[in-house]
Design a protein around this motif. Structure first.
Motif, short mmCIF file in Angstrom:
data_model
loop_
_atom_site.label_atom_id
_atom_site.label_comp_id
_atom_site.label_asym_id
_atom_site.label_seq_id
_atom_site.Cartn_x
_atom_site.Cartn_y
_atom_site.Cartn_z
N ARG A 125 0.75 -1.21 -0.09
CA ARG A 125 -0.10 0.03 0.04
C ARG A 125 0.85 1.27 -0.02
O ARG A 125 0.58 2.31 -0.60
N TRP A 126 1.92 1.30 0.68
CA TRP A 126 2.92 2.31 0.80
C TRP A 126 3.68 2.56 -0.53
O TRP A 126 3.67 3.74 -0.98
N THR A 127 4.42 1.59 -1.05
CA THR A 127 5.10 1.77 -2.22
C THR A 127 4.39 1.85 -3.50
O THR A 127 4.81 2.40 -4.38
N ARG A 128 3.28 1.21 -3.68
CA ARG A 128 2.50 1.16 -4.79
C ARG A 128 3.25 0.91 -6.15
O ARG A 128 2.92 1.47 -7.04
N ARG A 129 4.13 0.13 -6.00
CA ARG A 129 5.00 -0.34 -7.24
C ARG A 129 4.27 -0.99 -8.15
O ARG A 129 3.63 -2.16 -7.97
N PHE A 169 -0.24 -4.66 -6.44
CA PHE A 169 1.04 -4.07 -6.57
C PHE A 169 2.28 -5.02 -6.46
O PHE A 169 2.11 -6.21 -6.16
N SER A 170 3.55 -4.73 -6.64
CA SER A 170 4.56 -5.61 -7.05
C SER A 170 5.68 -5.68 -5.68
O SER A 170 6.32 -6.89 -5.51
N PHE A 171 5.75 -4.55 -5.35
CA PHE A 171 6.84 -4.60 -4.03
C PHE A 171 6.14 -4.80 -2.53
O PHE A 171 5.43 -3.94 -2.25
N PRO A 172 6.79 -5.76 -1.84
CA PRO A 172 7.74 -6.69 -1.92
C PRO A 172 6.93 -8.13 -2.24
O PRO A 172 5.69 -7.86 -2.37
N SER A 188 14.30 -7.10 -7.57
CA SER A 188 14.59 -6.44 -6.45
C SER A 188 13.27 -6.76 -5.38
O SER A 188 13.31 -6.65 -4.12
N ASP A 189 12.11 -7.19 -5.92
CA ASP A 189 10.89 -7.12 -5.08
C ASP A 189 11.00 -8.53 -4.20
O ASP A 189 10.94 -8.79 -3.19
N VAL A 190 11.80 -9.45 -4.94
CA VAL A 190 12.05 -10.78 -4.43
C VAL A 190 13.31 -10.74 -3.41
O VAL A 190 13.29 -11.14 -2.41
N LEU A 191 14.30 -10.02 -3.91
CA LEU A 191 15.33 -9.81 -2.90
C LEU A 191 14.98 -8.87 -1.53
O LEU A 191 15.46 -9.50 -0.63
N ALA A 192 14.24 -8.01 -1.86
CA ALA A 192 13.72 -7.33 -0.70
C ALA A 192 12.97 -8.04 0.57
O ALA A 192 13.13 -8.16 1.62
N ALA A 193 11.87 -9.11 -0.34
CA ALA A 193 11.29 -9.79 0.41
C ALA A 193 11.69 -10.88 1.11
O ALA A 193 11.77 -11.17 2.44
N THR A 194 13.02 -11.49 0.60
CA THR A 194 14.04 -12.35 1.27
C THR A 194 14.63 -11.74 2.49
O THR A 194 14.75 -12.22 3.64
N GLY A 195 15.24 -10.49 2.37
CA GLY A 195 15.77 -9.92 3.39
C GLY A 195 14.89 -9.53 4.69
O GLY A 195 15.14 -9.73 5.65
N ILE A 196 13.61 -9.08 4.11
CA ILE A 196 12.40 -8.87 5.23
C ILE A 196 12.35 -10.14 6.03
O ILE A 196 12.22 -10.15 7.25
N ALA A 197 12.05 -11.19 5.13
CA ALA A 197 11.68 -12.32 5.76
C ALA A 197 12.60 -12.90 6.67
O ALA A 197 12.53 -13.38 7.75
N LEU A 198 14.06 -12.85 6.17
CA LEU A 198 15.05 -13.41 7.16
C LEU A 198 15.10 -12.47 8.40
O LEU A 198 15.37 -12.85 9.46
N LEU A 199 15.10 -11.28 8.25
CA LEU A 199 14.86 -10.35 9.72
C LEU A 199 13.85 -10.79 10.31
O LEU A 199 13.95 -10.94 11.67
#
Length: 179
Positions: free
Chosen positions: A83-87, A107-110, A155-166
């Motif tokens: 909702r925030w990024t609306r990519r 939307f796409s991200f993440p 980058s959607d996939v990479l960002a989601a991976t980083g967020i998920a690991l955190l």
């Protein structure tokens, strides 16, 4: 008009998406990635959680409850970020990219599929490391499917991976010592 580093990155990422999207011209590849993506909608994870409870009793229930709680946090995070990024999704931004399956949202991200797959895998492997030969390839397949099917940028996939690991790390850090 001056080209910025961000413009160059977006252009490169769009080219990667177009290239990856071509794999789905082959019916077998399209079917494979569509099935992996569909299982990543939740079916695979719900079956895994149920199997853990059936096969390992209370420890399986503990692991499954932890996975479910992490999944709920992932859901809230990715919905808020979208909702925030609306990519826009790649197939919306570049008409040469085709969406080979229908997206679950606008939307796409993440990538929500990747966020859930990575967080579920990290938590499950904490309890059952012997599941790695099953979960790691499946999770990689889910992440790749989202780009190949035209629904996400790398980058959607990479960002989601980083967020998920955190997210998984944080949830595992809340466990009592010696758990």
């Amino acid at each position: 008009m001056r080209t910025t580093p961000l413009d160059l990155l977006i252009g490169r990422e769009t080219r990667w998406c177009r290239r990856a999207n071509l794999y789905c011209r082959r019916r077998r590849m399209r079917s494979l990635f569509a099935v992996i993506s569909r299982l990543g909608d939740g079916v695979f994870w719900y079956v895994l959680m149920g199997a853990l409870v059936l096969l390992d009793g209370m420890e399986g229930l503990r692991a499954s409850t932890h996975m479910a709680a992490t999944g709920l946090a992932a859901l809230l995070l990715y919905k808020g970020l979208k909702r925030w990024t609306r990519r826009p999704r790649p197939y919306k931004a570049d008409l040469r990219i085709r969406a080979w399956v229908a997206p679950l949202d606008e939307f796409s991200f993440p990538s929500g599929h990747t966020l859930h797959a990575v967080s579920f895998t990290a938590v499950a492997l904490f309890y059952y490391p012997w599941l790695a030969p099953l979960l790691v390839p499946f999770t990689l397949g889910v992440a790749a499917s989202r780009v190949v099917l035209g629904l996400h940028y790398p980058s959607d996939v990479l960002a989601a991976t980083g967020i998920a690991l955190l997210l998984a790390w944080a949830s595992l850090g809340w466990l009592p010592l010696g758990a």
